[in-house]
Structures are given as C-alpha cells and as structure tokens.
Design a protein around this motif. Structure first.
Motif, PDB file in Angstrom:
ATOM      1  N   LEU A   1       0.823  -1.216   0.000  1.00  6.16           N
ATOM      2  CA  LEU A   1       0.000   0.000   0.000  1.00  6.16           C
ATOM      3  C   LEU A   1       0.855   1.263   0.000  1.00  6.16           C
ATOM      4  N   ASP A   2       1.937   1.235  -0.777  1.00  8.48           N
ATOM      5  CA  ASP A   2       2.814   2.394  -0.953  1.00  8.48           C
ATOM      6  C   ASP A   2       2.225   3.316  -2.004  1.00  8.48           C
ATOM      7  N   VAL A   3       1.967   4.549  -1.616  1.00  9.95           N
ATOM      8  CA  VAL A   3       1.383   5.548  -2.512  1.00  9.95           C
ATOM      9  C   VAL A   3       2.493   6.415  -3.097  1.00  9.95           C
ATOM     10  N   TYR A   4       2.395   6.687  -4.390  1.00 10.25           N
ATOM     11  CA  TYR A   4       3.330   7.569  -5.082  1.00 10.25           C
ATOM     12  C   TYR A   4       2.566   8.809  -5.521  1.00 10.25           C
ATOM     13  N   ALA A   5       3.033   9.969  -5.091  1.00 10.58           N
ATOM     14  CA  ALA A   5       2.405  11.244  -5.436  1.00 10.58           C
ATOM     15  C   ALA A   5       3.164  11.854  -6.601  1.00 10.58           C
ATOM     16  N   CYS A   6       2.479  12.022  -7.734  1.00 15.29           N
ATOM     17  CA  CYS A   6       3.133  12.549  -8.926  1.00 15.29           C
ATOM     18  C   CYS A   6       2.752  14.012  -9.141  1.00 15.29           C
ATOM     19  N   HIS A   7       3.780  14.825  -9.348  1.00 17.12           N
ATOM     20  CA  HIS A   7       3.595  16.255  -9.579  1.00 17.12           C
ATOM     21  C   HIS A   7       3.882  16.661 -11.023  1.00 17.12           C
ATOM     22  N   CYS A   8       4.022  15.691 -11.946  1.00 15.54           N
ATOM     23  CA  CYS A   8       4.291  16.090 -13.333  1.00 15.54           C
ATOM     24  C   CYS A   8       3.102  16.892 -13.858  1.00 15.54           C
ATOM     25  N   THR A   9       3.364  17.740 -14.814  1.00 19.73           N
ATOM     26  CA  THR A   9       2.295  18.627 -15.293  1.00 19.73           C
ATOM     27  C   THR A   9       1.174  17.851 -15.991  1.00 19.73           C
TER      28      THR A   9
ATOM     29  N   CYS B   1       0.068  14.788 -15.086  1.00 17.61           N
ATOM     30  CA  CYS B   1      -0.771  14.255 -13.999  1.00 17.61           C
ATOM     31  C   CYS B   1      -1.568  15.373 -13.327  1.00 17.61           C
ATOM     32  N   GLN B   2      -0.977  16.563 -13.220  1.00 19.27           N
ATOM     33  CA  GLN B   2      -1.714  17.689 -12.651  1.00 19.27           C
ATOM     34  C   GLN B   2      -2.949  17.986 -13.496  1.00 19.27           C
ATOM     35  N   LYS B   3      -2.792  17.992 -14.810  1.00 17.62           N
ATOM     36  CA  LYS B   3      -3.928  18.247 -15.700  1.00 17.62           C
ATOM     37  C   LYS B   3      -4.938  17.108 -15.633  1.00 17.62           C
ATOM     38  N   TRP B   4      -4.447  15.887 -15.570  1.00 16.31           N
ATOM     39  CA  TRP B   4      -5.319  14.709 -15.597  1.00 16.31           C
ATOM     40  C   TRP B   4      -6.126  14.570 -14.319  1.00 16.31           C
TER      41      TRP B   4
ATOM     42  N   GLY C   1      -4.844  18.053  -9.723  1.00 13.56           N
ATOM     43  CA  GLY C   1      -3.993  18.340  -8.559  1.00 13.56           C
ATOM     44  C   GLY C   1      -2.856  17.357  -8.481  1.00 13.56           C
ATOM     45  N   ILE C   2      -2.662  16.791  -7.322  1.00 12.39           N
ATOM     46  CA  ILE C   2      -1.635  15.776  -7.124  1.00 12.39           C
ATOM     47  C   ILE C   2      -2.249  14.424  -7.463  1.00 12.39           C
ATOM     48  N   ALA C   3      -1.642  13.698  -8.373  1.00 15.64           N
ATOM     49  CA  ALA C   3      -2.110  12.343  -8.686  1.00 15.64           C
ATOM     50  C   ALA C   3      -1.436  11.390  -7.700  1.00 15.64           C
ATOM     51  N   MET C   4      -2.223  10.551  -7.046  1.00 11.19           N
ATOM     52  CA  MET C   4      -1.683   9.621  -6.046  1.00 11.19           C
ATOM     53  C   MET C   4      -2.026   8.199  -6.433  1.00 11.19           C
TER      54      MET C   4
END
Length: 146
Positions: free
Chosen positions: A22-30, A32-35, A38-41
């Motif tokens: 259950l390791d979550v990865y928070a992606c800040h690429c632009t 993922c932000q558009k998709w 905000g923050i895609a997790m």
C-alpha cells in the motif's frame, strides 16, 4: 498480494488489480496535474488491470512517449496509467474498494517530478522525493524507490 476492485465515478467502468503493498506515489508532473486536477496519487499494480465482466471497455490515449492513460468513456474518470516503457501500471488509490483498515495502512512512499510541484502543495512526512530526471533514470531499471 491482495486483489482489489475499482470503479469509476459513474460505475460503468470497473476493474480489478493485484496490489503487493500500500505504498502511494504522489506525482507532480504537469500531465498528472492536468489529468487529476492536482496531485495524482497512485498505487502500483502487480500486472495489468483486468476489466471486469459486464464493464464498459475503457478508452485510452498516449499522453507521452513513456505512457498511456486509461479512462472511463462514460464519465471520463481516470482509471490507470500505463508506463509503456516498462509495462508497469499505476492506479489512483481512491478508485479502489479499500477497507478502513487498509486506508489507514496507506503510506506515502515517494513524491515524483518535484521540480514541477507548486509551492503551495506541501506534503509532510519522511519519504523519498525525486525529480523527473531522477525518476526516469530509475524507471529504466524498474526501480521506483531508493
């Protein structure tokens, strides 16, 4: 390994995935932000998501040279991201039917593409932080965490 089911917002698209941890990865690429707005997790899946019987087939598009994004054609809800260069899959943890205990066990493992993280988005805790260059170099060897 645990098998989870997930659903889109309208309920037309449902799928199942195997999750090892259950390791979550928070992606800040632009992208993922558009998709995500905000923050895609994401949680990484163990293998490709399986579309459940009776579900509408998801649509997808190539969002970059590295990956494809899968979504519900009914409501547009993001379903998963496929890193095509290494055949890895990432699903928003919020779509999965997790118990309260499983939700409490979610752990932020890493933030990625931190160079495009807006200054007002600050997550707290001790976890790995990687720039886009760093994470893309790791992806070539199929290793996400250091």
């Amino acid at each position: 390994m645990q098998r989870y089911t997930g659903r889109c917002l309208c309920g037309m698209s449902h799928f199942s995935v195997n999750i090892e941890n259950l390791d979550v990865y928070a992606c800040h690429c632009t992208t993922c932000q558009k998709w995500s707005g905000g923050i895609a997790m994401y949680l990484e899946t163990a293998g490709a998501p399986a579309v459940e019987q009776g579900s509408i087939a998801p649509s997808h598009f190539s969002s970059s040279a590295r990956g494809e994004r899968w979504f519900c054609p009914g409501c547009g809800c993001p379903l998963w991201y496929e890193l095509t260069t290494t055949e890895r899959y990432f699903v928003p943890w919020t779509l999965l039917e997790l118990s309260e205990d499983e939700r409490r066990r979610l752990v932020l493992a890493a933030e990625i593409y931190t160079e495009t993280q807006p200054a007002f988005w600050r997550l707290t805790g001790q976890y790995a932080r990687f720039s886009g260059t760093e994470i893309e170099a790791m992806d070539k060897s199929c290793s996400l965490t250091a």
